[in-house]
Every structure is written in C-alpha cells, then in structure tokens.
Design a protein around this motif. Structure first.
Motif, PDB file in Angstrom:
ATOM      1  N   UNK A   1      10.060  21.459  -2.784  1.00  0.00           N
ATOM      2  CA  UNK A   1      10.034  20.154  -3.448  1.00  0.00           C
ATOM      3  C   UNK A   1       9.824  19.032  -2.438  1.00  0.00           C
ATOM      4  N   UNK A   2      10.545  19.093  -1.341  1.00  0.00           N
ATOM      5  CA  UNK A   2      10.396  18.047  -0.326  1.00  0.00           C
ATOM      6  C   UNK A   2       8.998  18.092   0.279  1.00  0.00           C
ATOM      7  N   UNK A   3       8.476  19.286   0.440  1.00  0.00           N
ATOM      8  CA  UNK A   3       7.118  19.386   0.987  1.00  0.00           C
ATOM      9  C   UNK A   3       6.111  18.743   0.032  1.00  0.00           C
ATOM     10  N   UNK A   4       6.339  18.909  -1.256  1.00  0.00           N
ATOM     11  CA  UNK A   4       5.432  18.270  -2.225  1.00  0.00           C
ATOM     12  C   UNK A   4       5.499  16.749  -2.123  1.00  0.00           C
ATOM     13  N   UNK A   5       6.609  16.243  -1.640  1.00  0.00           N
ATOM     14  CA  UNK A   5       6.720  14.796  -1.449  1.00  0.00           C
ATOM     15  C   UNK A   5       6.261  14.402  -0.044  1.00  0.00           C
ATOM     16  N   UNK A   6       5.841  15.381   0.731  1.00  0.00           N
ATOM     17  CA  UNK A   6       5.437  15.096   2.103  1.00  0.00           C
ATOM     18  C   UNK A   6       6.617  14.689   2.960  1.00  0.00           C
TER      19      UNK A   6
ATOM     20  N   UNK B   1      12.481   5.896   3.229  1.00  0.00           N
ATOM     21  CA  UNK B   1      11.545   4.926   2.646  1.00  0.00           C
ATOM     22  C   UNK B   1      10.701   5.601   1.562  1.00  0.00           C
ATOM     23  N   UNK B   2      10.202   6.788   1.863  1.00  0.00           N
ATOM     24  CA  UNK B   2       9.351   7.474   0.896  1.00  0.00           C
ATOM     25  C   UNK B   2      10.134   7.844  -0.356  1.00  0.00           C
ATOM     26  N   UNK B   3      11.299   8.449  -0.127  1.00  0.00           N
ATOM     27  CA  UNK B   3      12.054   8.975  -1.256  1.00  0.00           C
ATOM     28  C   UNK B   3      12.550   7.853  -2.176  1.00  0.00           C
ATOM     29  N   UNK B   4      12.937   6.731  -1.576  1.00  0.00           N
ATOM     30  CA  UNK B   4      13.420   5.608  -2.387  1.00  0.00           C
ATOM     31  C   UNK B   4      12.325   5.189  -3.364  1.00  0.00           C
ATOM     32  N   UNK B   5      11.111   5.271  -2.922  1.00  0.00           N
ATOM     33  CA  UNK B   5       9.978   4.879  -3.750  1.00  0.00           C
ATOM     34  C   UNK B   5       9.638   5.970  -4.762  1.00  0.00           C
ATOM     35  N   UNK B   6       9.512   7.199  -4.264  1.00  0.00           N
ATOM     36  CA  UNK B   6       9.071   8.299  -5.126  1.00  0.00           C
ATOM     37  C   UNK B   6      10.085   8.646  -6.215  1.00  0.00           C
ATOM     38  N   UNK B   7      11.356   8.342  -5.953  1.00  0.00           N
ATOM     39  CA  UNK B   7      12.374   8.726  -6.925  1.00  0.00           C
ATOM     40  C   UNK B   7      12.479   7.742  -8.087  1.00  0.00           C
TER      41      UNK B   7
ATOM     42  N   UNK C   1       0.808  -1.224   0.000  1.00  0.00           N
ATOM     43  CA  UNK C   1       0.000   0.000   0.000  1.00  0.00           C
ATOM     44  C   UNK C   1       0.836   1.266   0.000  1.00  0.00           C
ATOM     45  N   UNK C   2       2.146   1.075   0.180  1.00  0.00           N
ATOM     46  CA  UNK C   2       3.007   2.249   0.278  1.00  0.00           C
ATOM     47  C   UNK C   2       2.930   3.112  -0.978  1.00  0.00           C
ATOM     48  N   UNK C   3       3.070   2.458  -2.121  1.00  0.00           N
ATOM     49  CA  UNK C   3       3.213   3.220  -3.361  1.00  0.00           C
ATOM     50  C   UNK C   3       1.997   4.083  -3.662  1.00  0.00           C
ATOM     51  N   UNK C   4       0.826   3.489  -3.641  1.00  0.00           N
ATOM     52  CA  UNK C   4      -0.372   4.260  -3.942  1.00  0.00           C
ATOM     53  C   UNK C   4      -0.493   5.440  -2.977  1.00  0.00           C
ATOM     54  N   UNK C   5      -0.225   5.160  -1.709  1.00  0.00           N
ATOM     55  CA  UNK C   5      -0.419   6.180  -0.681  1.00  0.00           C
ATOM     56  C   UNK C   5       0.505   7.379  -0.880  1.00  0.00           C
ATOM     57  N   UNK C   6       1.793   7.131  -1.100  1.00  0.00           N
ATOM     58  CA  UNK C   6       2.701   8.281  -1.163  1.00  0.00           C
ATOM     59  C   UNK C   6       2.784   8.902  -2.552  1.00  0.00           C
ATOM     60  N   UNK C   7       2.613   8.106  -3.597  1.00  0.00           N
ATOM     61  CA  UNK C   7       2.602   8.710  -4.942  1.00  0.00           C
ATOM     62  C   UNK C   7       1.350   9.581  -5.061  1.00  0.00           C
ATOM     63  N   UNK C   8       0.235   9.036  -4.600  1.00  0.00           N
ATOM     64  CA  UNK C   8      -1.016   9.803  -4.656  1.00  0.00           C
ATOM     65  C   UNK C   8      -0.915  11.102  -3.877  1.00  0.00           C
ATOM     66  N   UNK C   9      -0.323  11.028  -2.709  1.00  0.00           N
ATOM     67  CA  UNK C   9      -0.187  12.230  -1.875  1.00  0.00           C
ATOM     68  C   UNK C   9       0.690  13.272  -2.575  1.00  0.00           C
TER      69      UNK C   9
END
Ligand code: ARG
Length: 582
Positions: free
Chosen positions: A570-575, A435-441, A137-145
């Motif tokens: 930019x970081x704020x946009x990634x939460x 964890x978030x950045x590894x995914x979002x990048x 569920x990580x990907x949908x949650x943080x990419x969507x955010x």
C-alpha cells in the motif's frame, strides 16, 4: 469476495426477473457495503429496499425471495434479513481462509490482474515551466503517481503524460531577460539557478521597463515561428526548468521521468489542423473575431452560450486548442481506452467542455472514458491558500526541506540509537512521507488544511503512525529470525481478533479496485489505517510468538506477514518508502 457476492446478487436478480417477481425493466445498481458493526456480517445490501417499489412488494418479503434466488455457492456462509429489509452476508470462513492463503503466495497480495487490461493515459503534474514547482503542484503530482501505480498493479498499460506548460506568452519576457543576463554574466546557469527570482525579475521589467514588453512579444512570435536562435535560448530555459522538476519528482518518489514529458509545445503543429478540422465539421463560429465552438450543453449564469475559444483574433491558439490536440493524440496515436486528467478542480468546466467537444468531433470514441480527477486546494491554517512565511507561494523544494528538518527534530527528540546516517535517512523518509500522506489521505475533491503538527504526529491517520505500525510488525519477524515468506502452516481463525484481522486483510483487493476505478487514493490510506488498527488490537489480544499451540503460532505469523506485506504494498502504491525500524 465482494465481486463474487455482487455477481451472485446479479444472478439472483436475473432469476427473479425471469420468474416475473420483479419487472424486467428495472436495472438495479447493486450496492454492497461493509457494515461498520461486525454483528451485521461482512457485507450488507439495500437491494430489497430499492426493488420493493418497482416490484410492488414488501421489502422483507422481497429480501427473502432474493436470498432464495441466490445460486448455490461456496462464498456466502450466512445470510440474514435486518431492519426494514437489508440483507446481511457473512462470508464462509473456509472461503476467507482460502482467499488469504492465495494472497499469501501471490506477489500482488491477492490483487487480481485485470481480465481486460486497458491502455490508460494519465495526465498529471503538468506544471508550467516558467516558474519553479510550488505547493499547488503537489496534489496533481502525487495523486497522479498513486493512481498510475495502482492501475499498473492491476495490470493496465499506463502511459503517463506530463503536459508541461512551455509555450505561453510569458516565455517572451523570460527570453528577453535571458538574452540580457547572458550578456552580463559569464555563466547563464547562475541566473537560472533560482527560477523564481529570475521570473520575478523578468516580470518586473515587463511591467516597468519601456520597450521590454514589445521585445518580449516579438521574441514569442519569433519563437513560435521556429526561429533557431530563439528556440535555442528557450530550450536552455526549458531544460533547466525540467531539471528542477525532476529533482522534486525524485525527492517525492514520483516515477515521472523526462521521457514522460509531452509538453504543450509538442502539439504546436497540430493546432492549425484542429481548427481546420472543426471548421470542416461545421462546429466553428466566429465571435468578435475569435474562432469559437458553442455547445448547447454549456450555458452561463444568464443562460448565455459559453464558448470554447480555439483561436484568438490575432491568430494565437489557446489552452483549449492544445487540449483538443492532446486528446486526438492520446486516443488516436496512444490508443487510450481511458484518459485521466489529474488537475485542479477549478478547471472542471474546461475539461467538461473539452470532453464533450471531443466526443462530438470524433476525437474520442464513445467508448473512450475521459475523466477529470479534480482536486481541491491546499490551505493554510487561516483557511486561505497556503503561503510561505513571506506571503509568497511556497516552493515545493522548500516545503520538503522544512518537512525533513521537522522530522529530524522529532526523531532526535525521541532518542534513538541510530547513527548519523540512519538518523538522516529516517528523517528524510518520515519528512517526505508525512507531506505526501497528509495530502493523499484526504478526499481529493475537497480543500485541506496543511498543518505540520498533525501530519507529523505518531497518532491518527498519518504517515508516522503507519510507518511505525509497519516496523512493529516487522520486529516480530526480526525477533523470530524469520523472513516474511518463511512462514508455513495453515491459517486458522481461533478467536474474534484473528477473524477481524483476516477480514481486513481480505479487503485489500476491493480497495485497490475502487482506487483504480475512482482515482481516490484516500480509500487506500483509510484502509491501511484500519488495517494497522486491526493488527494492533490483534497483537494486544493474541500472543503470536508465545502462542501455546504451534499451529496457532504459525497461523498468526502468517496473518502478521500478510499485514506487513499489504502495508508495504500500500505504501509503495503511494510512492512512500518504508523503514525497517524507527
Ligand atoms: N499546466 C496547467 C496548469 O498548471 C495544467 C495542465 C493540465 N493538463 C492539461 N492537459 N490541461 O494549470
């Protein structure tokens, strides 16, 4: 600036069409790229190469004609024809400086507010509530955010929809198991505190215990027909599960709240109506007792028609039926211009079918953009879906605990002068961010390998690297005793490094535009990594506080301040939270 040059190119093409240099029926897609090699200017286009054939002309000659047809403007400083017919543009320095000065006083760092703001519904996270959130569920949650935050920054009206699964048949066994444990234990919260274990126990009884499965089935029927007792049991379960989700969202810095939950069950009363409506429109066909829609566009491997099943033989409705009802609500009631689904790429066929049917059935207008932002899987180092050490699925909460623990070890090993509280905060920020950045990048469409060592590294395109880069820029201001907005004086670009950094800073609005259009947060990550790199080269080569010339010092401070603000934005946009020091 990119957009301005694109508009100028459109004007040039229109002029050439009017002059009959190129045929009127060509509709070129104007593509403007950022060349890797600085000597090729700031932007390049292959327009002349694309148009050469339909125009029956030599590409270099056509390139000249295009350049001649570009309206007089203040944006382009220099044009050059390169190779077989590429056109390279160097932007006007005065224009670049003017853009940065404007970005400096703008609270969105120069990101323009959409001229025609859209209502964008974005369906993300959307876990099934029977179990606790896991790594899937990580990907949908943080990419969507990240996409939601980006669209909001652009001035769109964003409506998040957490389409949680709370209505499937598995709730029968959970209710049956809950009924029993309520009688046994004095407190039901105890039994539900670990949803994963609770689910497993219920599943085991469902598979093994005589009579349990029948009881489960009858409870589902009762629940779905509105039985008050079943509803209240179910509600208790759902509340607990949503509270678990909320804890994860809060830890992840994801903006979803309970108010964004629009669960599958909320569409319950619409499902029969959808089926009736499809029947009235002549779109339904009965197939082995089930109600189906067959669309010409979708065929199986052997060319056999693929159905969208909207009602089972026993009268039950399906995932697809709920999604049809949801599109009706999103377009009809929420008035969405754009509906975005951040869901596993494996559901691609499902969404293509739903979207096509919704257009056909009039649940979405032709102008409504329905988009599936699919994403790949999280893999372990062995290349298979990521698992916990015991081979089970990894609870998201456990994954975050581990990341924070590893980050804490790392910080401790670095030997800092933080007190315990600061240290814990730094570990928390770095752990979650990694964890978030590894995914979002990563490009969301591909699978990626989850690897602790790379994601927590201070080198490369990682969260620790960027967080650290941010603290470095900040430390200049701390040393100078200045706040970021306190810099005055005009930007000037005396050296190549000043110019390179300025060029990168000016790119921010373009990047945001493409993240918003394509729903690709990794564009932003890649950009921030490059920006941090450009700053680092700049910082090495150009004295800031020690610059001889006061005006140069002020200009460099301004570029540094803008760097810090864009990184923070930019970081704020990634939460992702920033740190003042680390
Ligand atoms: N609950 C679904 C799952 O876990 C995802 C739902 C996505 N959203 C939607 N509207 N279908 O697979």
């Amino acid at each position: 600036m990119k957009q301005q040059i694109e508009e100028l190119l459109h004007a040039a093409v229109a002029a050439l069409i009017a002059a009959e240099t190129i045929p009127a029926d060509v509709q070129p897609r104007i593509q403007l790229d950022r060349p890797r090699d600085k000597s090729h200017g700031d932007f390049a286009t292959n327009l002349a190469l694309m148009l050469a054939k339909p125009a029956k002309q030599n590409p270099r000659a056509l390139a000249e004609a295009i350049i001649a047809a570009i309206p007089v403007n203040a944006v382009i400083g220099k044009t050059e024809i390169a190779g077989p017919g590429f056109i390279n543009f160097t932007v006007n320095r005065a224009q670049l400086i003017a853009q940065l000065e404007a970005a400096f006083i703008d609270e969105r760092c120069g990101v323009p507010v959409a001229e025609n703001p859209q209502t964008v519904v974005i369906d993300y996270s959307s876990p099934n509530l029977a179990k606790e959130m896991h790594v899937g569920h990580l990907r949908s949650t943080i990419i969507g955010d990240a996409v939601a935050r980006t669209l909001s920054l652009q001035g769109h009206k964003v409506i998040p929809q957490n389409h949680v699964g709370d209505w499937g048949t598995q709730f029968g066994m959970l209710l049956a198991h809950m009924e029993d444990s309520l009688q046994e234990a004095s407190s039901d919260t105890l039994a539900l505190s670990d949803l994963e274990t609770f689910y497993k126990a219920a599943k085991k009884r469902f598979d093994d215990e005589a009579g349990f499965a029948d009881r489960a089935r009858s409870l589902v029927v009762k629940l779905q027909s509105g039985d008050a007792y079943c509803k209240s049991l179910w509600q208790k379960f759902i509340d607990t599960s949503l509270a678990h989700c909320q804890e994860v969202y809060d830890r992840l810095g994801v903006q979803l709240t309970r108010a964004d939950v629009m669960a599958e069950s909320a569409y319950n009363d619409d499902l029969a109506k959808v089926v009736v409506d499809l029947r009235e429109q002549g779109l339904l066909e009965e197939n082995q007792g089930a109600q189906c829609v067959f669309l010409e566009e979708f065929k199986g491997k052997e060319d056999e028609p693929l159905p969208i099943i909207v009602q089972k033989k026993d009268g039950g409705y399906l995932y697809a039926t709920t999604d049809l009802a949801a599109v009706r609500y999103r377009v009809g009631t929420l008035q969405a211009d754009r509906v975005i689904y951040v869901v596993d790429a494996r559901q691609s066929l499902h969404f293509q079918q739903i979207f096509t049917l919704c257009k056909k059935a009039g649940y979405a207008n032709n102008s409504t953009s329905l988009e599936h932002l699919g994403f790949g899987m999280v893999l372990g180092k062995d290349g298979r879906p990521y698992k916990s050490r015991d081979g089970g699925v990894t609870k998201l909460a456990d994954l975050l605990d581990e990341s924070e623990r590893r980050a804490a070890e790392l910080i401790a090993a670095k030997g800092t002068d933080f007190n315990a509280e600061e240290q814990a905060n730094v570990a928390r920020v770095v752990g979650i961010a990694s964890v978030k950045y590894a995914d979002l990048s990563k490009n969301r469409t591909s699978d990626y390998v989850f690897d602790w060592d790379t994601m927590l590294s201070f080198e490369g395109n990682t969260a620790p690297y960027l967080l650290y880069a941010y603290t470095r820029v900040n430390s200049i201001f701390q040393k100078a005793g200045l706040a970021l907005h306190e810099v005055s004086g005009a930007i000037q670009l005396p050296t190549e490094q000043d110019e390179t950094l300025a060029g990168k800073l000016a790119q921010f609005p373009e990047i945001i535009a493409s993240v918003g259009n394509k729903g690709m947060p990794h564009f932003l990550c890649g950009y921030m990594f490059e920006l941090a790199g450009a700053f680092s080269s700049f910082y090495e080569a150009c004295p800031i506080l020690n610059a001889d010339d006061e005006a140069v010092q002020q200009s460099r401070l301004k570029l540094a301040a803008l760097t810090a603000r864009i990184l923070a934005q930019g970081l704020e946009l990634l939460g992702i939270d920033t740190l003042e020091r680390m």
